[in-house]
Scaffold this active site. Structure first.
Site, PDB file in Angstrom:
ATOM      1  CG  ASP A 106      -1.808  -1.196   1.108  1.00  0.00           C
ATOM      2  OD1 ASP A 106      -1.907  -1.959   0.480  1.00  0.00           O
ATOM      3  OD2 ASP A 106      -2.353  -1.256   2.487  1.00  0.00           O
ATOM      4  N   GLY A 141      -4.590  -1.692  -1.923  1.00  0.00           N
ATOM      5  CA  GLY A 141      -3.978  -0.277  -1.261  1.00  0.00           C
ATOM      6  C   GLY A 141      -4.797   0.212  -0.190  1.00  0.00           C
TER       7      GLY A 141
HETATM    8  O1  F6P Z   1      -2.232  -4.204   3.344  1.00  0.00           O
HETATM    9  C1  F6P Z   1      -1.918  -4.981   2.211  1.00  0.00           C
HETATM   10  C2  F6P Z   1      -3.064  -5.361   1.636  1.00  0.00           C
HETATM   11  O2  F6P Z   1      -2.842  -6.268   0.472  1.00  0.00           O
HETATM   12  C3  F6P Z   1      -4.162  -4.210   1.392  1.00  0.00           C
HETATM   13  O3  F6P Z   1      -3.766  -3.639   0.096  1.00  0.00           O
HETATM   14  C4  F6P Z   1      -5.461  -5.123   1.126  1.00  0.00           C
HETATM   15  O4  F6P Z   1      -6.736  -4.312   1.459  1.00  0.00           O
HETATM   16  C5  F6P Z   1      -5.387  -6.224   2.343  1.00  0.00           C
HETATM   17  O5  F6P Z   1      -3.895  -6.049   2.495  1.00  0.00           O
HETATM   18  C6  F6P Z   1      -5.880  -7.378   2.115  1.00  0.00           C
HETATM   19  O6  F6P Z   1      -5.673  -8.379   3.062  1.00  0.00           O
HETATM   20  P1  F6P Z   1      -5.998  -9.846   3.174  1.00  0.00           P
HETATM   21  O7  F6P Z   1      -4.659 -10.551   2.461  1.00  0.00           O
HETATM   22  O8  F6P Z   1      -5.800 -10.079   4.729  1.00  0.00           O
HETATM   23  O9  F6P Z   1      -7.118 -10.097   2.699  1.00  0.00           O
END
Ligand code: F6P
Length: 373
Positions: A149, A192
């Site tokens: 992000d 992001g």
């Molecule tokens: O913070 C990194 C990120 O990839 C974000 O861009 C996204 O919203 C989130 O993590 C997704 O998380 P998870 O892998 O827990 O679904």
């Protein structure tokens, strides 16, 4: 001369990404290097902790060597790690300070039991937030910034971002050929969270026609006007990039479910479907959506993430050697430096829509050195 002996723990927390393994490798190599050890008069041991904070939350203090939770890291073991994506230490979004189930006491006990005089923590705001609390409790913490992000304040770069950008560019290149063949509009959703960097820089790098970011609520009527304008001027197809956290004026962000993780975050997603339908309804042009999702976090680290992982890993080990704790390694104006951990936990670093975005074209800025009113 007798050697001082010290023990470092290292862990990766939060969403994985490319660049973590290079950082681990270079922190380990710098800590264990024989020539450096002789110069310092200090012999380090490095212990990898599995699955982020989970490793320290669930390790039984009576079995501190349990290989389910910890692994001794040697130069030989990490030799090839910089070539691999993800994290060989595993990751999780576990929060020892979760108010519903606080295990911070166990974490502190395990750090003591394992004989760790310092902990290198590779993570984003959540993981480093925990690290900062442990630092206040007396643990020798050094942070390394990572998140695709790129929203941590105090550093111009966070590991994983460039590799994710490359994925976006490659995917858009692939979509362009099929979009062109079928005269379709494609709406591509990037990750992001609340920051628009991936969408903006991914869109700029891939030449997207429209880029929608969380920092600027969009009007769907304006999006449709822009699409029709492009269509009238002969465009066979269009690429629209939308950040998962972007939202139409007057609306809230799109969430996948009402479930929240142990840091209180919703999983975002769904805005691309909404935008694609609104474009098709509003313009009559056939429109499809595509969610890039975790593809952005996968794959081998690009050259930049390998190099930045290396520099951050070495710099983190340097801070440990100097017992310069409570800091995060960072890069500003091209120089690797260290900032107080709490500085990396301030308000997130977001796109400045006055200087870095064109709010009329919904795209990257079109004046860089020119006069601005
Ligand atoms: O913070 C990194 C990120 O990839 C974000 O861009 C996204 O919203 C989130 O993590 C997704 O998380 P998870 O892998 O827990 O679904």
């Amino acid at each position: 001369m007798s050697m001082e002996r010290r023990k470092i723990g290292i862990l990766t927390g939060g969403g994985d990404c490319a660049g973590l393994n290079p950082a681990i490798k270079w922190a380990v190599k710098t800590a264990l290097d024989a020539r450096l050890a002789a110069e310092r008069g200090t012999q380090f041991e490095v212990l990898g902790i599995y699955n982020g904070w989970e490793g320290l939350m669930y390790l039984d203090p009576a079995m501190p060597e349990d290989p389910q939770f910890v692994v001794p890291l040697t130069e030989e073991l990490v030799r090839t790690w910089d070539r691999y994506g993800g994290t060989n230490l595993g990751s999780s979004r576990a929060n020892p300070y979760n108010p519903k189930h606080d295990l911070s006491g166990v974490v502190l006990e395990n750090i003591k039991n394992l004989g760790l005089d310092s902990l290198i923590v590779i993570g984003g705001e959540d993981t480093l937030g925990v690290a900062s609390k442990l630092s206040s409790a007396g643990v020798g913490i050094v942070g390394i910034p990572k998140t695709i992000d790129k929203d941590l304040p105090g550093t111009d770069y966070t590991l994983g971002f460039e590799t994710a950008l490359n994925v976006i560019v490659e995917c858009v290149d692939r979509l362009r050929t099929t979009a062109g063949s079928h005269r379709r509009v494609f709406v591509v959703e990037t990750m992001g969270r609340h920051a628009g960097w991936l969408a903006l820089e991914g869109g700029e790098s891939s030449g997207a026609y429209i880029i929608l970011i969380p920092e600027c609520d969009f009007s769907i009527e304006r999006v449709n006007d822009l699409i029709l304008e492009g269509n009238r001027s002969g465009a066979r197809y269009e690429i629209v990039i939308v950040a998962e956290g972007a939202k139409p004026e007057g609306c809230t962000e799109f969430v996948r479910s009402n479930r929240v993780d142990s840091f209180g975050h919703h999983t975002l997603g769904g805005v691309a479907d909404f935008v694609a339908k609104a474009i098709e309804d509003g313009t009559g042009l056939e429109t499809r959506s595509m969610v890039l999702s975790h593809l952005q976090r996968g794959g081998v680290p690009c050259a930049f993430d390998r190099r930045m992982g290396r520099y951050f890993g070495i710099a983190a080990a340097d801070l440990v050697v100097d017992k310069d704790f409570g800091k995060m390694v960072a890069v500003t104006h091209g120089e690797i430096c260290a900032i107080p951990l709490h500085q990396a936990l301030g308000p997130p670093h977001l796109v400045n829509i006055n200087t870095q975005y064109d709010t009329v074209r919904y795209n990257g800025r079109r004046t860089i050195l020119g006069h601005r009113a």
